[in-house]
Design an enzyme around this catalytic site. Structure first.
Site, PDB file in Angstrom:
ATOM      1  N   HIS A  22       0.833  -1.207   0.000  1.00  0.00           N
ATOM      2  CA  HIS A  22       0.000   0.000   0.000  1.00  0.00           C
ATOM      3  C   HIS A  22       0.859   1.245   0.000  1.00  0.00           C
ATOM      4  CE1 HIS A  22       0.675  -1.193   4.193  1.00  0.00           C
ATOM      5  NE2 HIS A  22       0.685   0.100   4.481  1.00  0.00           N
ATOM      6  N   HIS A  67       0.740   5.422   1.124  1.00  0.00           N
ATOM      7  CA  HIS A  67       0.068   6.454   1.903  1.00  0.00           C
ATOM      8  C   HIS A  67       0.127   7.789   1.161  1.00  0.00           C
ATOM      9  CE1 HIS A  67       0.280   4.183   5.840  1.00  0.00           C
ATOM     10  NE2 HIS A  67       1.286   3.602   5.212  1.00  0.00           N
TER      11      HIS A  67
HETATM   12  P1  AMP Z   1       1.661   0.603   7.365  1.00  0.00           P
HETATM   13  O1  AMP Z   1       1.928   0.780   8.844  1.00  0.00           O
HETATM   14  O2  AMP Z   1       2.538   1.406   6.473  1.00  0.00           O
HETATM   15  O3  AMP Z   1       1.597  -0.867   7.023  1.00  0.00           O
HETATM   16  O4  AMP Z   1       0.216   1.206   7.115  1.00  0.00           O
HETATM   17  C1  AMP Z   1      -0.968   0.578   7.481  1.00  0.00           C
HETATM   18  C2  AMP Z   1      -2.001   1.652   7.592  1.00  0.00           C
HETATM   19  O5  AMP Z   1      -3.270   1.042   7.618  1.00  0.00           O
HETATM   20  C3  AMP Z   1      -1.887   2.512   8.855  1.00  0.00           C
HETATM   21  O6  AMP Z   1      -1.751   3.875   8.476  1.00  0.00           O
HETATM   22  C4  AMP Z   1      -3.187   2.234   9.595  1.00  0.00           C
HETATM   23  O7  AMP Z   1      -3.668   3.390  10.230  1.00  0.00           O
HETATM   24  C5  AMP Z   1      -4.090   1.794   8.479  1.00  0.00           C
HETATM   25  N1  AMP Z   1      -5.196   0.915   8.843  1.00  0.00           N
HETATM   26  C6  AMP Z   1      -5.185  -0.131   9.699  1.00  0.00           C
HETATM   27  N2  AMP Z   1      -6.391  -0.732   9.726  1.00  0.00           N
HETATM   28  C7  AMP Z   1      -7.174  -0.051   8.855  1.00  0.00           C
HETATM   29  C8  AMP Z   1      -8.524  -0.178   8.421  1.00  0.00           C
HETATM   30  N3  AMP Z   1      -9.327  -1.138   8.890  1.00  0.00           N
HETATM   31  N4  AMP Z   1      -9.000   0.693   7.516  1.00  0.00           N
HETATM   32  C9  AMP Z   1      -8.209   1.675   7.029  1.00  0.00           C
HETATM   33  N5  AMP Z   1      -6.930   1.842   7.391  1.00  0.00           N
HETATM   34  C10 AMP Z   1      -6.416   0.991   8.291  1.00  0.00           C
END
Ligand code: AMP
Length: 144
Positions: free
Chosen positions: A106, A108
């Protein structure tokens, strides 16, 4: 979690892609899903994910990376139009030691506003209000 290994199909983004978990959607096509981060680091924090399963960018095929970043640019432009931030940070983490907490590739899109700080990364911040996220997503979608 190392950089390489089996893709785990029960990760939260895989569950969102299968419709088992809700998300506040911004954009979707055959290859990409974009939705609001549930623990935003700033107002308008948006995620873009490829639909094809991969753990991180190193394990994503080049064609999917091209589509992913094409969509990231398009959605970042919509974020700029919709929310008028002063800057936009684009981040992408590979492996737990690098800060990755969800093991489906993903990107950001994090708007920055002059004078406002950045919240904690990786779901460590406050869970957003869904109605507020829905309003933000609507503005971004309308600007696409
Ligand atoms: P990373 O730490 O780079 O793997 O990013 C994962 C992201 O997913 C974080 O910014 C979390 O806040 C976000 N996240 C976790 N669970 C959810 C969810 N159910 N819906 C949307 N975002 C989420």
């Amino acid at each position: 979690m190392s950089l390489h290994g089996d893709y785990e199909t029960d990760n939260i983004f895989a569950r969102i892609l299968r419709g088992e978990m809700p998300c506040v959607k911004v954009y979707e096509d055959d290859n990409i899903l974009s939705f609001m981060d549930m623990f935003p680091q700033s107002e308008g924090h948006t995620l873009v994910i490829p639909k094809a399963p991969s753990r991180n960018l190193l394990e994503t095929n080049a064609k999917d990376i091209g589509r992913l970043f094409g969509s990231v640019q398009r959605i970042a432009k919509a974020v700029e139009i919709a929310l008028k931030p002063d800057g936009i940070v684009i981040t992408q983490f590979n492996g737990a030691p690098a800060g990755q907490t969800v093991f489906h590739t993903h990107v950001h899109i994090i708007p920055r506003y002059t004078g406002l700080g950045l919240g904690a990364h990786g779901g460590a911040g406050t869970m957003a209000d869904i109605d507020a996220l829905t309003v933000l997503a609507g503005k971004i979608t309308a600007a696409l």
